[in-house]
Design an enzyme around this catalytic site. Sequence first.
Site, PDB file in Angstrom:
ATOM      1  N   CYS A 115      25.623 -28.715  -5.886  1.00 58.97           N
ATOM      2  CA  CYS A 115      26.296 -29.977  -5.646  1.00 58.97           C
ATOM      3  C   CYS A 115      26.813 -30.588  -6.587  1.00 58.97           C
ATOM      4  CB  CYS A 115      25.591 -30.748  -4.470  1.00 58.97           C
ATOM      5  SG  CYS A 115      25.145 -29.959  -2.806  1.00 58.97           S
ATOM      6  N   HIS A 263      29.140 -37.326  -4.397  1.00 58.21           N
ATOM      7  CA  HIS A 263      29.323 -36.258  -3.807  1.00 58.21           C
ATOM      8  C   HIS A 263      28.803 -36.247  -2.091  1.00 58.21           C
ATOM      9  CE1 HIS A 263      28.066 -32.348  -2.304  1.00 58.21           C
ATOM     10  NE2 HIS A 263      26.676 -32.672  -2.239  1.00 58.21           N
ATOM     11  N   ASN A 293      29.497 -31.454   4.190  1.00 63.77           N
ATOM     12  CA  ASN A 293      29.046 -31.127   2.634  1.00 63.77           C
ATOM     13  C   ASN A 293      29.850 -29.676   2.043  1.00 63.77           C
ATOM     14  OD1 ASN A 293      27.760 -30.533   0.179  1.00 63.77           O
ATOM     15  ND2 ASN A 293      25.609 -31.344   0.924  1.00 63.77           N
TER      16      ASN A 293
END
Length: 336
Positions: A115, A263, A293
């Site tokens: 991530c 993020h 995500n």
Amino acid sequence: MYNSKIIGLGKYVPENVVTNNDLSKLMETSDEWIQERTGIKERRWVKEGDGDTTATMGVKAAKVAIERAGIDKDEIDFIIFATLSPDMYFPGPGVQVQHALDIKTVGALDVRNQCSGFVYALSVADNFIKTGMYKNVLVIGSELHSHGLDKTTRGRGVSVIFGDGAGAAVLTREEDTSKGILSTHLHSQGEHAEELVVKAPGMGTRWVTDILEDDDKDDESYFPHMNGQFVFKNAVVRFSEVIMEGLMTNKLKKEDIDMLIPHQANLRIAQFIQKKFELSDDQVYNNIMRYGNTTAASIPIALTEAWEEGKVKEGDTVVLAAFGSGFTWGSVIIKW
Ligand code: ACO
């Protein structure tokens, strides 16, 4: 010394929309549970036959970014590709991009920081440009999660979160060091590596011949494992710390932030950070509701959309921040 600045942004997401209700047909879950815990309403998952892969999606996003940058592909001096879901075990997708875009034989680097991948990749690009080694660097974040998820009730704690897509940025040299990327900040804490992990395929503990012989359909090591609450608790602390570190380095205050692009891990994490830094809804960009995500792709997709919507303008102080598997985390402070 120079600074670097972003001169072109692009994104690509597969057409296929998968809603929370679609997922409830595959596993025991509900729209209510997913929205309440994560804020996600739908995500894009590649459709078999469409030909989308991590590399091809990255190429599509890169083409848009290069066109918007107004440079020729052969002016690109270096390619950096961040992903946790490469098409092949090796080589990584950086070289696939070099070939697909028919760019001259420049270097291609693959970044494996999950991530935080795009933030790490931007930091590498920025430093290559700062030292004068390269002028134009193409940075891509792309993920194809949907092929690697356990879409049964066993995997529901993870599989409802992740989506597919890609984002890209072209960075170039900026001679005015009060503009562009002002600083980047990177961290890791490997003691928590197994709190968010896909263990296989990995050469660490098993012979590949044993793996092939096992053919064990219940082998969970190929699927993501996440200690969700532990990750959540660490994320909110590290996001705050690394944003503050970036602000302090540049003698900025939280009031100076025009746009924070976190993020897109979980809307609840972004809301926690928003509250902590006393930012309005207009000062934080979220699109996790639509894409889930997308790991290394989430920041470049969100940044592209924020820019397209006129929410990132010249002179703005833009903060990017990420946290994820590793654990790794980081921030980027930009004077747009
Ligand atoms: N649908 C319905 N119920 C579910 C689902 C689902 N999809 N998933 C889990 N549950 C159940 C669990 O089985 C559990 O049931 P039980 O109480 O009967 O045992 C209950 O819901 C609660 O589960 P938790 O895992 O405790 O749920 P939590 O509130 O922690 O939410 C979540 C889970 C959304 C994953 C959250 O912990 C989170 O967002 N964590 C952070 C994720 C993150 O930031 N990741 C970093 C980036 S990712 C990367 O780097 C690759």
